[in-house]
Design a protein around this motif. Sequence first.
Motif, PDB file in Angstrom:
ATOM      1  N   LYS A  66       0.850  -1.205   0.000  1.00 46.69           N
ATOM      2  CA  LYS A  66       0.000   0.000   0.000  1.00 46.69           C
ATOM      3  C   LYS A  66       0.878   1.243   0.000  1.00 46.69           C
ATOM      4  CE  LYS A  66      -3.917   2.150   2.338  1.00 46.69           C
ATOM      5  NZ  LYS A  66      -4.451   2.697   1.115  1.00 46.69           N
ATOM      6  N   LEU A  67       1.937   1.233   0.798  1.00 47.42           N
ATOM      7  CA  LEU A  67       2.866   2.355   0.869  1.00 47.42           C
ATOM      8  C   LEU A  67       3.798   2.386  -0.352  1.00 47.42           C
ATOM      9  CD1 LEU A  67       3.849   4.758   2.567  1.00 47.42           C
ATOM     10  CD2 LEU A  67       5.386   3.179   3.749  1.00 47.42           C
ATOM     11  N   TRP A  68       4.131   1.209  -0.869  1.00 50.38           N
ATOM     12  CA  TRP A  68       5.043   1.058  -2.009  1.00 50.38           C
ATOM     13  C   TRP A  68       4.320   0.276  -3.104  1.00 50.38           C
ATOM     14  CZ3 TRP A  68       9.594   3.606  -1.778  1.00 50.38           C
ATOM     15  CH2 TRP A  68      10.030   4.028  -0.513  1.00 50.38           C
ATOM     16  N   PRO A  69       3.421   0.919  -3.857  1.00 52.72           N
ATOM     17  CA  PRO A  69       2.659   0.199  -4.879  1.00 52.72           C
ATOM     18  C   PRO A  69       3.568  -0.404  -5.953  1.00 52.72           C
ATOM     19  CG  PRO A  69       1.764   2.397  -4.507  1.00 52.72           C
ATOM     20  CD  PRO A  69       3.064   2.332  -3.792  1.00 52.72           C
ATOM     21  N   PRO A  70       3.297  -1.649  -6.332  1.00 53.08           N
ATOM     22  CA  PRO A  70       4.096  -2.274  -7.389  1.00 53.08           C
ATOM     23  C   PRO A  70       3.838  -1.615  -8.741  1.00 53.08           C
ATOM     24  CG  PRO A  70       2.292  -3.711  -6.698  1.00 53.08           C
ATOM     25  CD  PRO A  70       2.274  -2.529  -5.790  1.00 53.08           C
TER      26      PRO A  70
END
Length: 126
Positions: A66-70
């Motif tokens: 969520k913090l680091w979207p792929p």
Amino acid sequence: MKLLATSLMSVAALVCAVASLPASAQSAGVKAMNGVLVDAKGMTVYTFDKDTANSGKSVCNGPCAKLWPPVAPMGTPAAPYSTVTRDDGSAQLAYQGKPLYLYEQDKQPGDRAGDNFKDIWHVVKQ
């Protein structure tokens, strides 16, 4: 007639600009800008030190994702780009075998707030 000539010149310039990008980057949906890799919207792309290159997996899932979207692949990427399969079954773009991410706190193209975050997140330098 002048409008048509101007339009044709604009189309030709666009084709030349796209053709000058490496084919592998074009097919992946990312590009180099100001020395770093960015997605199609100009947002900075990152790698995560806890991911193992060429493992085919991402270890950033759940709240982390969520913090680091792929970064999703666009089309069929060519080397040095590839895809990995996430825990949820979705595809994620990878560069040199490392999964690629965006950072939720980057709000505008060119932001790099995630670079060296906790000394484990890094921009992809080009």
